[in-house]
Design a protein around this motif. Structure first.
Motif, PDB file in Angstrom:
ATOM      1  N   LYS A 303       0.841  -1.091   0.056  1.00 42.79           N
ATOM      2  CA  LYS A 303      -0.145   0.126   0.053  1.00 42.79           C
ATOM      3  C   LYS A 303       0.727   1.129   0.047  1.00 42.79           C
ATOM      4  CE  LYS A 303      -4.032   2.116   2.258  1.00 42.79           C
ATOM      5  NZ  LYS A 303      -5.203   2.114   3.118  1.00 42.79           N
ATOM      6  N   GLN A 304       0.584   2.287  -1.025  1.00 44.79           N
ATOM      7  CA  GLN A 304       1.472   3.487  -1.279  1.00 44.79           C
ATOM      8  C   GLN A 304       1.105   4.274   0.050  1.00 44.79           C
ATOM      9  OE1 GLN A 304       4.314   4.868  -1.743  1.00 44.79           O
ATOM     10  NE2 GLN A 304       4.081   4.472  -3.802  1.00 44.79           N
ATOM     11  N   GLY A 305       1.997   4.836   0.580  1.00 44.27           N
ATOM     12  CA  GLY A 305       1.687   5.908   1.668  1.00 44.27           C
ATOM     13  C   GLY A 305       2.216   5.425   3.236  1.00 44.27           C
ATOM     14  N   THR A 306       2.324   4.075   3.179  1.00 42.77           N
ATOM     15  CA  THR A 306       2.709   3.286   4.433  1.00 42.77           C
ATOM     16  C   THR A 306       3.688   2.527   4.254  1.00 42.77           C
ATOM     17  OG1 THR A 306       2.021   2.055   6.344  1.00 42.77           O
ATOM     18  CG2 THR A 306       0.612   1.664   4.414  1.00 42.77           C
ATOM     19  N   LEU A 307       5.190   2.536   4.670  1.00 36.34           N
ATOM     20  CA  LEU A 307       6.087   1.644   4.487  1.00 36.34           C
ATOM     21  C   LEU A 307       6.177   0.342   5.116  1.00 36.34           C
ATOM     22  CD1 LEU A 307       9.035   4.271   4.381  1.00 36.34           C
ATOM     23  CD2 LEU A 307       7.577   3.702   2.636  1.00 36.34           C
ATOM     24  N   ASP A 308       5.574   0.415   6.374  1.00 39.79           N
ATOM     25  CA  ASP A 308       5.533  -0.704   7.141  1.00 39.79           C
ATOM     26  C   ASP A 308       4.119  -0.958   8.043  1.00 39.79           C
ATOM     27  OD1 ASP A 308       5.484   1.381   8.883  1.00 39.79           O
ATOM     28  OD2 ASP A 308       7.464   0.714  10.284  1.00 39.79           O
ATOM     29  N   GLY A 309       3.078  -0.464   7.705  1.00 37.30           N
ATOM     30  CA  GLY A 309       1.704  -0.664   8.199  1.00 37.30           C
ATOM     31  C   GLY A 309       1.300   0.409   8.935  1.00 37.30           C
ATOM     32  N   ALA A 310       2.238   1.506   9.282  1.00 37.43           N
ATOM     33  CA  ALA A 310       1.966   2.505  10.243  1.00 37.43           C
ATOM     34  C   ALA A 310       1.929   4.137   9.483  1.00 37.43           C
ATOM     35  CB  ALA A 310       3.013   2.404  11.296  1.00 37.43           C
ATOM     36  N   VAL A 311       1.255   4.989   9.955  1.00 35.62           N
ATOM     37  CA  VAL A 311       1.310   6.330   9.418  1.00 35.62           C
ATOM     38  C   VAL A 311       1.615   7.265  10.410  1.00 35.62           C
ATOM     39  CG1 VAL A 311      -0.567   5.744   7.510  1.00 35.62           C
ATOM     40  CG2 VAL A 311      -1.287   6.200   9.965  1.00 35.62           C
ATOM     41  N   GLY A 312       2.717   7.162  11.195  1.00 34.57           N
ATOM     42  CA  GLY A 312       3.233   7.900  12.167  1.00 34.57           C
ATOM     43  C   GLY A 312       2.741   7.620  13.552  1.00 34.57           C
ATOM     44  N   PHE A 313       3.048   8.524  14.423  1.00 31.22           N
ATOM     45  CA  PHE A 313       2.642   8.262  15.894  1.00 31.22           C
ATOM     46  C   PHE A 313       1.989   9.183  16.357  1.00 31.22           C
ATOM     47  CE2 PHE A 313       6.600   5.651  14.994  1.00 31.22           C
ATOM     48  CZ  PHE A 313       6.797   4.868  15.890  1.00 31.22           C
ATOM     49  N   ASP A 314       1.142   9.217  17.639  1.00 35.18           N
ATOM     50  CA  ASP A 314       0.352   9.986  18.350  1.00 35.18           C
ATOM     51  C   ASP A 314       0.854  10.093  19.582  1.00 35.18           C
ATOM     52  OD1 ASP A 314      -0.730   8.025  19.065  1.00 35.18           O
ATOM     53  OD2 ASP A 314      -2.886   8.311  18.192  1.00 35.18           O
ATOM     54  N   ASP A 315       0.074  10.579  20.533  1.00 35.21           N
ATOM     55  CA  ASP A 315       0.396  10.659  21.897  1.00 35.21           C
ATOM     56  C   ASP A 315       0.372   9.291  22.678  1.00 35.21           C
ATOM     57  OD1 ASP A 315       0.826  13.188  21.816  1.00 35.21           O
ATOM     58  OD2 ASP A 315      -1.208  13.932  22.454  1.00 35.21           O
ATOM     59  N   ARG A 316      -0.420   8.415  21.842  1.00 36.77           N
ATOM     60  CA  ARG A 316      -0.767   6.871  22.406  1.00 36.77           C
ATOM     61  C   ARG A 316       0.238   5.933  21.646  1.00 36.77           C
ATOM     62  NH1 ARG A 316      -7.036   6.361  22.374  1.00 36.77           N
ATOM     63  NH2 ARG A 316      -6.715   7.186  20.254  1.00 36.77           N
ATOM     64  N   GLY A 317       1.037   6.487  20.862  1.00 35.83           N
ATOM     65  CA  GLY A 317       1.725   5.611  20.306  1.00 35.83           C
ATOM     66  C   GLY A 317       1.751   5.323  18.857  1.00 35.83           C
ATOM     67  N   LYS A 318       2.173   4.195  18.203  1.00 38.63           N
ATOM     68  CA  LYS A 318       2.137   4.165  16.712  1.00 38.63           C
ATOM     69  C   LYS A 318       0.295   4.144  16.327  1.00 38.63           C
ATOM     70  CE  LYS A 318       4.450   1.061  14.423  1.00 38.63           C
ATOM     71  NZ  LYS A 318       5.206  -0.321  14.293  1.00 38.63           N
ATOM     72  N   VAL A 319       0.247   4.764  14.956  1.00 34.88           N
ATOM     73  CA  VAL A 319      -1.047   4.890  14.281  1.00 34.88           C
ATOM     74  C   VAL A 319      -0.976   3.892  13.301  1.00 34.88           C
ATOM     75  CG1 VAL A 319      -2.780   6.379  13.193  1.00 34.88           C
ATOM     76  CG2 VAL A 319      -1.375   7.194  15.286  1.00 34.88           C
ATOM     77  N   THR A 320      -1.944   2.872  13.084  1.00 35.74           N
ATOM     78  CA  THR A 320      -1.694   1.968  12.056  1.00 35.74           C
ATOM     79  C   THR A 320      -2.545   2.388  10.969  1.00 35.74           C
ATOM     80  OG1 THR A 320      -3.385   0.620  13.200  1.00 35.74           O
ATOM     81  CG2 THR A 320      -1.099   0.131  13.652  1.00 35.74           C
ATOM     82  N   ASP A 321      -2.185   1.522   9.723  1.00 29.74           N
ATOM     83  CA  ASP A 321      -3.333   2.089   8.704  1.00 29.74           C
ATOM     84  C   ASP A 321      -4.243   1.086   8.836  1.00 29.74           C
ATOM     85  OD1 ASP A 321      -3.002   3.215   5.543  1.00 29.74           O
ATOM     86  OD2 ASP A 321      -3.915   1.229   5.476  1.00 29.74           O
TER      87      ASP A 321
END
Length: 612
Positions: A303-321
């Motif tokens: 999936k283009q836009g996510t290299l490893d299934g995540a789209v960055g982090f927030d205050d609670r940790g990793k945000v997944t696609d």
């Protein structure tokens, strides 16, 4: 019937006189199977059906006597009789206006495909009103070269030679005479002979030669490029509020096909101009040609836009696609598939070793005929992969290509890229070159020679003399003609990455810190100090080690792939390589040709995330 003439020949009616009947001929304003409800006439074409019939009108494109396309409006009837469906077509209702609209492609044959633009992390594509179109791109370049040459040479020579010899000889005898009474006998006491000779030779030679060579070549280059496209995230459906609205890349790939061309016609009613239908007709004047088809990629694959299934982090940790909800645990998601990538790399390495062993195994012994057969079989197999004729030239001995040679002629490539947020970059790229040269030559020699000799003997001055003379003259000429063809292809080197600077590969919250620390040579902390712990790469599956080397990925399911060869998917490069990637790109030589490669997943690393 009365005759009002002078003769009065009146006619009477017979008892079997003709009667007026309704015709049963299929002549009406509708097809022959339709019965008029008003006339109430039954014809042999009428029959009883099981239910209500269906009728519809359709457009048909035909050719008139002049070969021009004309439109016809026709009617079709469908009904059920005796448990079977019957279809009556072809009844002409009227004429239609034919309007040429344009051209379209059909019957595509897959030649190669690219599985999308180089991957980018969408959490870094923010804060830009016009988005990030063409932020990354991949360009696949292939070159074909064919050089055909002819040569002719002619040599003439004249040779003249003289051989002569001059000799002299003398003899001396000593006799013993016994004559007691004044006469007696003489007997030889000693005898000697002396011969002297001198020889010499003269040779003269003249040679004239002519040599003519001509060659013509053709270089053909193909370039396939795919750039990143997408759209800006909906403000009401922001996935990661910590990074804001992202530029969501389109998860599409591109297929390179060779397809037929058809003309598209619009068929309209003559009195209203209303559109009835579109019709396509193959264009016989346009041969099969190149075209491009875009296709969607299964997001569970990559999936283009996510290299490893995540789209960055927030205050609670990793945000997944949404397509990778379990990406918080270690695993292979989206482009992060090191296990598959290194398994493919091992297969390609084994193929390269087998190819090297094949060339080493060919014997160089002059009397070994198998080596010649292997060379010709390998040349034919390589030519087939180039899409060129593998037939031998005129006068050449034909051979049958072996299965081993065919297997060795297919070649895959794998490239490795490593980069860091501090500006480091490493690239290991491979180029493949295939070349086949064929030469056919013939020669003709002609030599003529004539000569004479003379011997002379005489005596003078008490000596015997002899003279010997030989003279010869020869001429000849030879003609040699040759023709040859050289075909070459070159595979791609490093691909072209995106234009994103290296700091933009990090989450936005770390970019300011990175720019501040880079001049100081310090390593920044990432995303609140969170790092993925180091993990050892899982051991390869035992079944994987015994797999037969795969030369290409399976093609997209909705595209038909013929028996002819198809180029494998092009190698992707990730953004962030910046100017370094362009410095490491290698230009293709003119005598080279393409060999596409499957993307080496697992080498697209996001710096600072601890990916193995």
């Amino acid at each position: 019937m009365r005759d009002e003439g002078l003769r009065g020949n009146n006619l009477g009616f017979s008892a079997k006189r003709p009667r007026i009947l309704l015709s049963t001929a299929p002549v009406s304003t509708d097809t022959a199977e339709v019965r008029s409800a008003l006339a109430d006439v039954r014809t042999p074409f009428h029959d009883t059906i099981a239910g209500a019939p269906g009728a519809t009108e359709y457009a048909d494109l035909q050719f008139d006597a002049k070969g021009e396309a004309v439109g016809v409006l026709k009617r079709c009837y469908g009904f059920v009789r005796n448990g079977r469906w019957h279809l009556v077509t072809g009844y002409k209702v009227g004429d239609l206006i034919t309007e040429w609209v344009g051209q379209a492609q059909f019957d595509p044959q897959l030649m190669g495909y690219v599985e999308g633009a180089p991957p980018v992390p969408s959490e870094n594509l923010t804060d830009k009103p016009d988005g990030y179109p063409a932020a990354s791109s991949v360009e696949f370049t292939e070159a074909d070269q064919v050089v055909q040459s002819l040569s002719a040479s002619k040599t003439e020579s004249v040779r003249t030679a003289f051989n002569f010899a001059l000799g002299g000889e003398t003899e001396a005898d000593t006799l013993t005479i016994t004559a007691p009474a004044g006469f007696g006998t003489a007997s030889p006491l000693a005898k000697g002979q002396l011969k002297l000779a001198g020889t010499g030779s003269l040779e003269f030679s003249n040679t004239w030669s002519e040599d003519t060579k001509v060659s013509q070549g053709r270089n053909t280059a193909h370039k396939t490029k795919l750039a990143l496209t997408g759209y800006t995230e909906d403000p009401a459906k922001v996935l990661n509020s910590s990074v804001g609205r992202r530029y969501v890349p389109a998860n599409t790939g591109m297929a390179l096909v060779q397809s037929q061309t058809a003309d598209v016609f619009a068929l309209r009613l003559a009195h209203t101009g209303a559109l009835v239908a579109y019709r396509m007709l193959p264009n016989p004047d346009i041969p099969r040609d190149w075209n491009v088809i875009h296709f969607p990629i299964n997001p569970r694959y990559t999936k283009q836009g996510t290299l490893d299934g995540a789209v960055g982090f927030d205050d609670r940790g990793k945000v997944t696609d949404p397509d990778y909800p379990t990406a918080t645990r270690y695993g292979e998601y989206s482009y992060f598939k090191p296990r598959d990538a290194y398994a493919l790399k091992r297969r390609i390495t084994r193929d390269q070793q087998r190819l090297h062993a094949f060339y080493e195994s060919v014997s160089t012994e002059a009397g070994h005929h198998t080596g010649n057969d292997q060379v010709q079989a390998q040349a034919k197999a390589v030519l087939r992969t180039m899409g060129m004729s593998a037939e031998p030239q005129e006068g050449a001995k034909g051979t049958t290509g072996s299965a081993a040679a065919t297997g060795f002629s297919h070649r895959d490539l794998v490239n490795t890229y490593v980069w860091t947020a501090q500006g480091g970059f490493f690239a290991e790229t491979t180029e493949a070159t295939d070349a086949v040269s064929e030469t056919t030559s013939g020669s003709y020699d002609f030599t003529s020679m004539f000569g004479g000799s003379m011997d002379l003997s005489f005596g003078a001055l008490g000596l015997g003399w002899s003279v010997h003379l030989d003279a010869s003259r020869s001429s000849g000429f030879s003609v040699t003609r040759a023709k040859g063809t050289r075909r070459g292809q070159a595979g791609p080197g490093a691909g072209q990455g995106g234009r994103l600077p290296l700091p933009d590969l990090l989450p936005r919250r770390d970019q300011r810190q990175l720019r501040r620390l880079l001049p100081q040579g310090r390593r920044p902390a990432l995303a609140g100090g969170q790092r993925r712990p180091r993990r050892r790469r899982p051991a390869p599956d035992p079944a994987e080690l015994g797999q037969t080397p795969v030369l290409a990925d399976p093609a997209p399911g909705h595209l038909r792939q013929p028996g002819a060869r198809a180029r494998p998917a092009a190698r992707r490069t990730a953004p962030g390589e910046g100017d370094a990637s362009r410095e490491h790109r290698q230009q293709l030589r003119a005598d080279q040709a393409p060999r596409a490669v499957r993307p080496h997943r697992g080498h697209h690393r996001r710096p600072g995330h601890g990916h193995p």
